[in-house]
Scaffold this active site. Structure first.
Site, PDB file in Angstrom:
ATOM      1  CB  THR A  72       0.644 -11.716 111.742  1.00 24.12           C
ATOM      2  OG1 THR A  72       2.000 -12.141 111.586  1.00 24.12           O
ATOM      3  CG2 THR A  72       0.287 -11.600 113.215  1.00 24.12           C
ATOM      4  CG  ASN A  74       4.003 -10.651 107.688  1.00 24.29           C
ATOM      5  OD1 ASN A  74       3.202 -11.259 108.407  1.00 24.29           O
ATOM      6  ND2 ASN A  74       5.246 -10.433 108.048  1.00 24.29           N
ATOM      7  CD  GLU A 175       4.134  -9.270 111.990  1.00 28.18           C
ATOM      8  OE1 GLU A 175       3.609 -10.256 112.523  1.00 28.18           O
ATOM      9  OE2 GLU A 175       5.222  -8.800 112.357  1.00 28.18           O
TER      10      GLU A 175
END
Ligand code: ADP
Ligand code: RBF
Ligand code: MG
Length: 243
Positions: A72, A74, A175
């Site tokens: 993910t 961020n 995220e």
């Protein structure tokens, strides 16, 4: 303003700083594959969508890839703060674009550009859900600019906004998992996101496997939801055409 509220968001302290109070999340005790909706939101995105976010990709705890196998990217705090009044915590879907920025000098230094994944050679334009808009631009413009002459590819994404109750984070994060295999990291690059719908609230889990299963269902829900014409149209949002 249209915004649902979970009543557990940030509180301003007397000193004017913002303290985060992680909410108690509902616990998912068993996997939920059979009970989950296949699509999220109505046939057309409605207010407050589209919600646009962008910022430099920052480091997190490194768990997305390592623990979950689902990286993910961020977003920085400012990107969250800019849209916080419109968004409750939870899981969202939409479109995303990674913009590799480079100086004019470095554009001419390397023939083995690392931007091939995010740009849109014709070979990737057939990937499900991805798009490319080839807009020519002059080679001479700003000092920080796109590494090539066309906007980077836009991909489907899912975004988690909140405290990751499974990991008991004390700081709110946004995220973005992009549904594309980039083969590399893109920390420090620009991430642009157009959020088009809400899938579900954040949950706590009794096992890591149950969290991973739910994320994979989120990804399927996002793909199906974004196929609808009024959602697909946002791949060409002006945010993604900026060079
Ligand atoms: P962190 O905790 O630092 O965010 P992750 O394990 O979640 O670490 O990995 C995220 C990083 O992986 C992103 O910042 C990005 O550089 C890279 N990455 C590679 N592919 C993807 C993808 N498909 N979606 C999101 N990030 C990706
Ligand atoms: N974390 C949670 O604690 N609860 C969740 O319900 C949850 N759902 C997520 C859904 C998606 C689509 C994504 C990409 C992440 C989700 N996360 C959730 C965040 C996950 O714990 C986090 O990405 C990793 O800890 C890596 O930072
Ligand atoms: Mg991450």
């Amino acid at each position: 303003m249209t915004t649902a509220h979970d009543g557990n968001d940030n509180c301003a302290s007397a000193a004017g700083t913002t303290t985060t109070i992680p909410p108690a999340a509902p616990i998912r005790t068993s996997t939920s594959a059979s009970t989950r909706a296949k699509i999220a939101g109505g046939p057309t995105p409605e207010v407050p969508y589209p919600i646009k976010m962008n910022g430099t990709v920052i480091k997190g705890f490194g768990r997305g890839s390592k623990d979950l196998g689902i990286p993910t990217a961020n977003l920085p705090e400012e990107a969250i703060a800019a849209q916080e009044d419109k968004m409750v915590t939870g899981i969202y879907y939409g479109w995303a674009q990674v913009v590799v920025r480079t100086t004019p000098e470095s554009r001419f230094l390397s023939s083995t550009s690392t931007t091939q994944d995010t740009l849109a050679p014709s070979s990737t334009s057939t990937l499900p859900g991805s798009t490319n808009t080839n807009v020519a631009r002059s080679a001479s413009s700003s000092s920080s600019s796109l590494a090539t002459s066309c906007p980077a590819t836009v991909y489907p994404m899912v975004m988690s906004l909140g405290w990751n109750p499974f990991y008991k984070n004390e700081k709110k994060s946004a995220e973005v998992h992009i549904m594309h295999n980039f083969h590399r990291d893109f920390y420090g690059d620009d991430l642009r996101v157009v959020v088009l719908g809400y899938i579900r609230p954040e949950l706590d889990y009794t096992t890591l496997e149950a969290l991973i299963e739910d994320i994979n269902i989120d990804i399927e829900v996002a793909h199906r939801s974004l196929e609808r014409p009024d959602y697909a149209a946002f791949k060409e949002d002006p945010l993604f055409l900026q060079l």
